[in-house]
Design an enzyme around this catalytic site. Structure first.
Site, PDB file in Angstrom:
ATOM      1  N   ASP A  64       0.626  -1.169  -0.071  1.00  0.00           N
ATOM      2  CA  ASP A  64      -0.591  -0.354   0.509  1.00  0.00           C
ATOM      3  C   ASP A  64       1.120   1.478   0.292  1.00  0.00           C
ATOM      4  OD1 ASP A  64       1.247  -0.045   2.368  1.00  0.00           O
ATOM      5  OD2 ASP A  64      -1.216   0.141   3.532  1.00  0.00           O
ATOM      6  N   TYR A  66       2.510   4.467   1.063  1.00  0.00           N
ATOM      7  CA  TYR A  66       3.597   5.170   2.337  1.00  0.00           C
ATOM      8  C   TYR A  66       2.708   5.970   2.578  1.00  0.00           C
ATOM      9  CZ  TYR A  66       8.022   3.334   0.193  1.00  0.00           C
ATOM     10  OH  TYR A  66       8.856   3.413  -0.866  1.00  0.00           O
ATOM     11  N   PHE A  77       6.247   1.392  -3.995  1.00  0.00           N
ATOM     12  CA  PHE A  77       7.458   1.195  -3.723  1.00  0.00           C
ATOM     13  C   PHE A  77       8.158   2.624  -3.913  1.00  0.00           C
ATOM     14  CE2 PHE A  77       7.301  -3.116  -3.702  1.00  0.00           C
ATOM     15  CZ  PHE A  77       7.964  -4.252  -2.274  1.00  0.00           C
ATOM     16  N   HIS A 184      11.494 -10.503   1.281  1.00  0.00           N
ATOM     17  CA  HIS A 184      11.027  -8.894   0.256  1.00  0.00           C
ATOM     18  C   HIS A 184      12.781  -8.310   1.077  1.00  0.00           C
ATOM     19  CE1 HIS A 184       9.160  -4.422   1.610  1.00  0.00           C
ATOM     20  NE2 HIS A 184       7.723  -5.203   0.481  1.00  0.00           N
TER      21      HIS A 184
END
Length: 226
Positions: A64, A66, A77, A184
């Site tokens: 989702d 920031y 990202f 991740h």
């Protein structure tokens, strides 16, 4: 926190006939209306607007936006150019340096999107300071529908970082697609298989093998064609 009412953001061209925009978006828009949410109506569909279905060549899936105001720019990202690199993006750039010997000058990944990298989150809205608060609103339907639409155009390269991305798109990659699944890039997991995975060179090798242009991952800005 409250904000002035807003007109629901229009679905980007090329994606507008997805069932999500008919069946789910009106309800989400109504729940967002009058609230202070990120990245806001101007950027909520930025990933789709910048990378139409026929242009998608690579899929990178985030979770989702920031939750810090001024950071998110609507791409997974990615952050606004003046924002310090978040920790996961620092690790992504560190892996890129080790993989291809270069990294972008800032955290704005718009130049990836312009080259056909679909930087989509599974949830496209968040409240300030409340990461994941809209994760169960039905946004994930858009991610799966958008990827399926892009797959109808050509084989795709999937870079799936972490269990969340891998679960969100489970069953969609085909034998003709490239699938890179690793841990991740978060500091909590990056050393469990993310570092050393070389996703950027692997994607470009795959694209070249298909007589397709490689992604210029490290360029700070790619001009829009035309």
């Amino acid at each position: 926190m409250t904000a002035p009412p807003f007109p629901p953001a229009a679905p980007p061209a090329g994606w507008a006939d997805l069932a999500f925009f008919r069946d789910t978006w009106p309800e989400i828009a109504a729940r967002l209306n009058g609230r202070d949410w990120l990245p806001g109506p101007e950027r909520v569909f930025a990933a789709l607007a910048m990378t139409p279905p026929g242009a998608v060549r690579v899929v990178i899936l985030g979770q989702d936006p920031y939750p810090t105001p001024g950071h998110a720019n609507g791409l997974a990202f990615s952050v606004t150019p003046e924002t310090p690199l978040p920790r996961s993006l620092k690790n992504i750039y560190a892996e890129m340096q080790g993989d291809i010997g270069a990294a972008p000058a800032n955290g704005d990944l718009s130049h990836w999107a312009r080259q056909g990298v679909l930087l989509l989150n599974t949830s496209l809205s968040v409240l300030p300071g409340q990461a994941g608060v809209h994760a169960k609103w039905g946004w994930d339907r858009l991610a799966r529908q958008a990827v399926a639409r892009a797959q109808a155009e050509r084989p795709l390269a999937f870079i799936l970082w972490g269990a969340h991305a891998q679960k969100a798109l489970a069953g969609l990659p085909r034998a003709t697609d490239l699938v890179i699944e690793t841990a991740h890039p978060s500091p909590l997991s990056a050393r469990r298989g993310f570092f050393g995975s070389r996703p950027f060179s692997r994607v470009n090798d795959w694209l070249r093998a298909r007589d397709d242009m490689p992604i210029d991952w490290a360029l700070s800005q790619v001009p829009t064609a035309g």
